[in-house]
Structures are given as structure tokens and as C-alpha cells.
Design an enzyme around this catalytic site. Sequence first.
Site, PDB file in Angstrom:
ATOM      1  N   ASN A  15       1.124  -0.692  -0.063  1.00  0.00           N
ATOM      2  CA  ASN A  15       0.073  -0.060   0.255  1.00  0.00           C
ATOM      3  C   ASN A  15       1.383   1.416   0.170  1.00  0.00           C
ATOM      4  O   ASN A  15       0.410   2.078   0.534  1.00  0.00           O
ATOM      5  CB  ASN A  15      -1.085  -0.180   0.623  1.00  0.00           C
ATOM      6  CG  ASN A  15      -1.061   0.136   2.218  1.00  0.00           C
ATOM      7  OD1 ASN A  15       1.044  -0.068   2.820  1.00  0.00           O
ATOM      8  ND2 ASN A  15      -1.257   0.040   3.593  1.00  0.00           N
ATOM      9  N   ASP A  21       3.561  -5.623   4.401  1.00  0.00           N
ATOM     10  CA  ASP A  21       2.416  -6.181   5.541  1.00  0.00           C
ATOM     11  C   ASP A  21       1.435  -7.072   4.675  1.00  0.00           C
ATOM     12  O   ASP A  21       2.272  -7.864   3.893  1.00  0.00           O
ATOM     13  CB  ASP A  21       0.819  -4.718   4.798  1.00  0.00           C
ATOM     14  CG  ASP A  21       1.593  -4.628   3.455  1.00  0.00           C
ATOM     15  OD1 ASP A  21       1.238  -5.017   2.377  1.00  0.00           O
ATOM     16  OD2 ASP A  21       1.555  -3.060   3.294  1.00  0.00           O
ATOM     17  N   ASP A  90       4.191 -16.288  15.135  1.00  0.00           N
ATOM     18  CA  ASP A  90       4.506 -16.306  16.211  1.00  0.00           C
ATOM     19  C   ASP A  90       3.933 -16.027  17.130  1.00  0.00           C
ATOM     20  O   ASP A  90       3.012 -15.177  17.461  1.00  0.00           O
ATOM     21  CB  ASP A  90       5.753 -14.832  15.739  1.00  0.00           C
ATOM     22  CG  ASP A  90       6.787 -14.631  16.289  1.00  0.00           C
ATOM     23  OD1 ASP A  90       7.095 -15.010  17.523  1.00  0.00           O
ATOM     24  OD2 ASP A  90       8.465 -14.397  15.406  1.00  0.00           O
ATOM     25  N   ASP A 190       8.342 -17.299  21.259  1.00  0.00           N
ATOM     26  CA  ASP A 190       8.981 -16.383  21.305  1.00  0.00           C
ATOM     27  C   ASP A 190       9.341 -16.794  22.957  1.00  0.00           C
ATOM     28  O   ASP A 190       8.828 -16.778  23.760  1.00  0.00           O
ATOM     29  CB  ASP A 190       8.296 -15.330  20.763  1.00  0.00           C
ATOM     30  CG  ASP A 190       9.605 -14.084  21.093  1.00  0.00           C
ATOM     31  OD1 ASP A 190      10.432 -13.897  20.111  1.00  0.00           O
ATOM     32  OD2 ASP A 190       9.331 -13.418  22.213  1.00  0.00           O
ATOM     33  N   GLU A 246      11.716 -20.608  19.889  1.00  0.00           N
ATOM     34  CA  GLU A 246      13.058 -20.294  20.177  1.00  0.00           C
ATOM     35  C   GLU A 246      14.062 -20.224  22.478  1.00  0.00           C
ATOM     36  O   GLU A 246      12.585 -20.011  22.867  1.00  0.00           O
ATOM     37  CB  GLU A 246      12.628 -18.499  19.935  1.00  0.00           C
ATOM     38  CG  GLU A 246      14.140 -18.060  20.519  1.00  0.00           C
ATOM     39  CD  GLU A 246      13.705 -16.678  19.955  1.00  0.00           C
ATOM     40  OE1 GLU A 246      14.681 -15.949  19.604  1.00  0.00           O
ATOM     41  OE2 GLU A 246      13.210 -16.442  21.249  1.00  0.00           O
ATOM     42  N   HIS A 322      15.352 -13.222  12.035  1.00  0.00           N
ATOM     43  CA  HIS A 322      15.127 -11.398  12.072  1.00  0.00           C
ATOM     44  C   HIS A 322      16.741 -11.102  13.014  1.00  0.00           C
ATOM     45  O   HIS A 322      16.348 -10.268  13.213  1.00  0.00           O
ATOM     46  CB  HIS A 322      14.312 -11.155  12.243  1.00  0.00           C
ATOM     47  CG  HIS A 322      13.814 -11.885  13.653  1.00  0.00           C
ATOM     48  ND1 HIS A 322      13.599 -13.191  13.813  1.00  0.00           N
ATOM     49  CD2 HIS A 322      12.960 -11.533  14.731  1.00  0.00           C
ATOM     50  CE1 HIS A 322      12.629 -13.075  14.970  1.00  0.00           C
ATOM     51  NE2 HIS A 322      12.788 -12.118  15.291  1.00  0.00           N
ATOM     52  N   ASP A 323      16.977 -11.959  13.886  1.00  0.00           N
ATOM     53  CA  ASP A 323      17.716 -11.367  15.262  1.00  0.00           C
ATOM     54  C   ASP A 323      19.169 -11.201  15.009  1.00  0.00           C
ATOM     55  O   ASP A 323      19.830 -11.455  15.803  1.00  0.00           O
ATOM     56  CB  ASP A 323      17.728 -12.374  16.866  1.00  0.00           C
ATOM     57  CG  ASP A 323      15.824 -11.728  16.564  1.00  0.00           C
ATOM     58  OD1 ASP A 323      15.376 -10.866  16.670  1.00  0.00           O
ATOM     59  OD2 ASP A 323      15.838 -13.063  17.970  1.00  0.00           O
TER      60      ASP A 323
HETATM   61  C1  GLC Z   1      12.767 -13.038  19.827  1.00  0.00           C
HETATM   62  C2  GLC Z   1      12.775 -12.646  19.073  1.00  0.00           C
HETATM   63  C3  GLC Z   1      13.054 -10.825  19.079  1.00  0.00           C
HETATM   64  C4  GLC Z   1      12.842 -10.101  20.266  1.00  0.00           C
HETATM   65  C5  GLC Z   1      12.951 -11.073  21.452  1.00  0.00           C
HETATM   66  C6  GLC Z   1      11.576 -10.789  22.063  1.00  0.00           C
HETATM   67  O1  GLC Z   1      14.088 -12.948  20.799  1.00  0.00           O
HETATM   68  O2  GLC Z   1      12.884 -13.370  18.133  1.00  0.00           O
HETATM   69  O3  GLC Z   1      13.388 -10.456  17.587  1.00  0.00           O
HETATM   70  O4  GLC Z   1      13.365  -8.846  20.409  1.00  0.00           O
HETATM   71  O5  GLC Z   1      12.754 -12.360  21.452  1.00  0.00           O
HETATM   72  O6  GLC Z   1      10.172 -10.724  22.201  1.00  0.00           O
END
Ligand code: GLC
Length: 482
Positions: A15, A21, A90, A190, A246, A322-323
Site C-alpha cells: 500500500n 504488510d 509467532d 518466542d 525459540e 531476524h535477530d
Molecule cells: C525473541 C525475538 C526477538 C525479540 C525478543 C523479544 O528473541 O526473536 O526479535 O526482540 O524475542 O520478544
Amino acid sequence: AIAYQIYPRSFYDANGDGVGDLRGIIEKLDYLQELGIDVVWICPVYKSPMDDNGYDISDYYQIDPQFGTNEDMDELLAKAKEKGIKIIMDLVLNHCSDEHPWFQKALADPDCEEAEYFYFRRGENGQLPNNWRSMFGGPAWEPVGDGRYYLHIFGKKQPDLNWENPKLRRKLYDMINYWQDKGVAGFRLDAIIHIKKDPTLASREPEADGMCGLLECCKNYPGIGDFLMEMRHETFDRTDCMTVAEAPGVPYEQYGEYVGENGYFSMMFDFTYTEIYAGWASTWKDYKKVGEWTVPEFRDMLFRSQTEIQKVGWGAVYLENHDYPRALDKYIPKEDHGYASATMLATLYFLLRGTPFIYQGQELGMANCPWNSAEEFNDISTLNQYNLVQQAGCTPKEAVQVVGEYSRDNARTPFPWDDGPNAGFTTGKPWLKVNPSYTTVNAAAERQDPHSVLAYYKKLVALRKDPATSGPLGYGTITPCL
Ligand code: GLC
């Protein structure tokens, strides 16, 4: 199955507001199908003030307007299903946002039910309740102005939820079931390893900064299994749900409890070999550079991970998320970045035992982004570290270099779709800098080139799915020869 991780802010903006998005994901389902993806994990898209880009949730039942609407989510689920792609969401259950109505009520009334959903404590003689250090740097307690402090093991705007409270647990399970009933195929859990805290909240042996890490006080803390098993029974067991946790810090001896036949989850990410550079350093300044750890060390970690996990269950194999900075920068000296090293890394992990996860852009061979000033960063932990490494002696210019190398923003730059304006990611102003490599490293160019990193990933995916090879690659036993 082959899994693909999407960081929705950076995938595709349909958008033109500069932020990726859900409609953007819908528009790019063909790309995922062509790559051979079966399962897509989407990082949090729930309503959020975005202090930690969605990992701070203020309404678990609503899609954030930046990402779209709940109807867009329904449409994504339906369209993905037509293409044989499953969606996993997630689940952020260790903490919520300080803007969540529960926390707002708890602030207003210390005696209300919601106050018990969090960890509020009073400090004595102006001292913090304990010396725990937050994962993003600095103390894990924040005052609220009436003598109380609350615990946040991540950012200040991410108060920890008190899992000891059965009413809170029920609310979380109901929410999980709501998304499951909508057709979500599973979840990535997470920071789930932190949900149980040492109930005494006692301080631990201080390190140089007076604080202590969280390993002993709230990582895989004894008793966590009761919560995880209850959650499995109340939620995941209702459907044939895929769950991936995780859960760094679980010793291999305990993996059976987590991912064995009767484990809490289908699989989990092992952090040992993907965090080879991190050690237990409290600031990024002390992380190891490529060359400060050895290839045999890496090989041993990888083989250990494989051989230990196959004893008890199933793993998720990955190099990026992404971390982390990009895998090329984590593992390969800069002068050797390119087709050979990117495809070598792909081969290295893709044929291991476990479900392979590709992180967006990895299949194009993306490397870190060059950062020129602190203003270019967005990530909360990068900005915290930017201050901390200066306190540890770096000049501001050095600090940009040091944190730029490890910043999570490296993985979060907009996905390069083509070599047009903003890499074809948006017609607006992208929320984060576009990696200048987009002129050559982009999906359109690589789709046309049979010798691209993308073409190579497609071959690997095909190999894992080919009936002639999928048996041994999927279920064979790993035996280290070196
Ligand atoms: C996990 C996620 C990370 C986030 C953290 C707090 O490690 O992968 O991106 O900042 O948790 O939620």
C-alpha cells in the site's frame, strides 16, 4: 517440509506506506511457491506500538493496522492454502506491551486482578528489586512512580507476564486457540524459555557491571515443563499443529523433554552454532569476529547439535533469522563473500537432519548492510548497544562500526525485489535503509540467472523433495566422518 521466515515489515509493501504488510505477502505467494516453500513463519503482526517491531503486543486478537486487517489475515490463510502453503504465526507469550490494557489496568490499580499478571516488586532503600540484566542491556526493572518496579527481561516497553497466575495462562491459551481455529497451521514460540522465573527473584553473583545474566534465574528454570506441557495439552494438541520453539539454553540432555516423542514442541532452534560469535559477552564489543573462532570449533558444534538431537527427536536447521547479522558476515571473511560462499553455506545446513528454515533474503545471498551513522539504525537492541559500547570506551564512530556488524537491522533491510527505486519493495519511503547491494542482489535478476544463489536454493529444495533423495535426506542418520 521446507520453511521460510518472513519479517513482514520488510518483505513487500502493497500500500505504499513504506512498511511491508499482509497484502504484500499475499502478492508474493507465487514467489514462495516457485521456491518450493511449504510453510511460512510470519514474525508478529498483532497490534503493537512497535517498540520491538511487533514483539511488544498490545492486542493479541487484532492485526496491527500497519500490517492490514484481520480480514487480510483470513485472506492470506485462504490464498496460501490454495497454493499448498501453510502459515505459522509467532507467539509472544513471555511478555506483552506496556500499552496492553492488562498492564494499563495494573498501573492504575495495584490491587486489581491484572496486577497479578506481571511481576511488580518494591525496591528497598532506593535499590532495584534485584540485579538481573535485561537481554537488551541495562537493568531488567523499571520504576512506575509509586514505589513499584516491574520486571522486563527484554525492553522497557515489554513487561514480563507472570505465568504462575492460572487466570493469565487461561487467557493466553484461549488466544492461541482462537488463531488455531482460524486455520493457522502452527506457531513459533518466542522467548518461551524465559516464562518461568526463579520465584525468589534473588540477585545472582554480579559481573563487572554489577548485574548478572539470566541463565540461572529465568532460562529453562526448573518447573517450566509444567507450564509447557499444560500449554501443549490446552492448545497445540487440539490440531495437528507444528510448533517450533525459540529455546536457547536447554542442555542437550534435556532435549527429549522438549522435542522427544512426548515433548512440548515439534522442534526447536539450536542456538549454539548460530551464535558462535556471541559467547557470553555482555556487550557486542566483546563478540568474536570471523577468524577469532575456528572452523573445527564450528564443525564440532554443528555435529554435536545434529547427533544429540537425532537421539531424541527432530530439529529445525537454520543459519539466519531476524535477530542475527547475515550468515555471510557471521561466517565468512568479507573478501570471500559471493556465489561460492553463499552456496557453500546453503549446502552446509540444508542437507542436515531437520526441517530447514530459509530467512528472507538468504536465498538471494544477501550480506550485511553498510551503516554510516546511528540515525540509520532502528532496532531497539542495536540502539541500546550503541550507548553501551560507548560507555565501554568506543568513540561514536567506532560504535556505529561495532554495532553495525552485529545489528539485527542487517537482516531487516527491505527485501530487494528488483533493481528499481527502493529495490521494488515500496513506492513510498522505506521504513529502514535499503541495502545498496540491491542493484545486483535482487530477486528479479536472480530468477533469470540459472547460476544465481536463488537458482541454487531452488535446486536444494528440489533435492530435499525428490522422492529419490528425500528419504535419506529427511530421515537418514547423521554420522560425522571428520
Ligand atoms: C525473541 C525475538 C526477538 C525479540 C525478543 C523479544 O528473541 O526473536 O526479535 O526482540 O524475542 O520478544
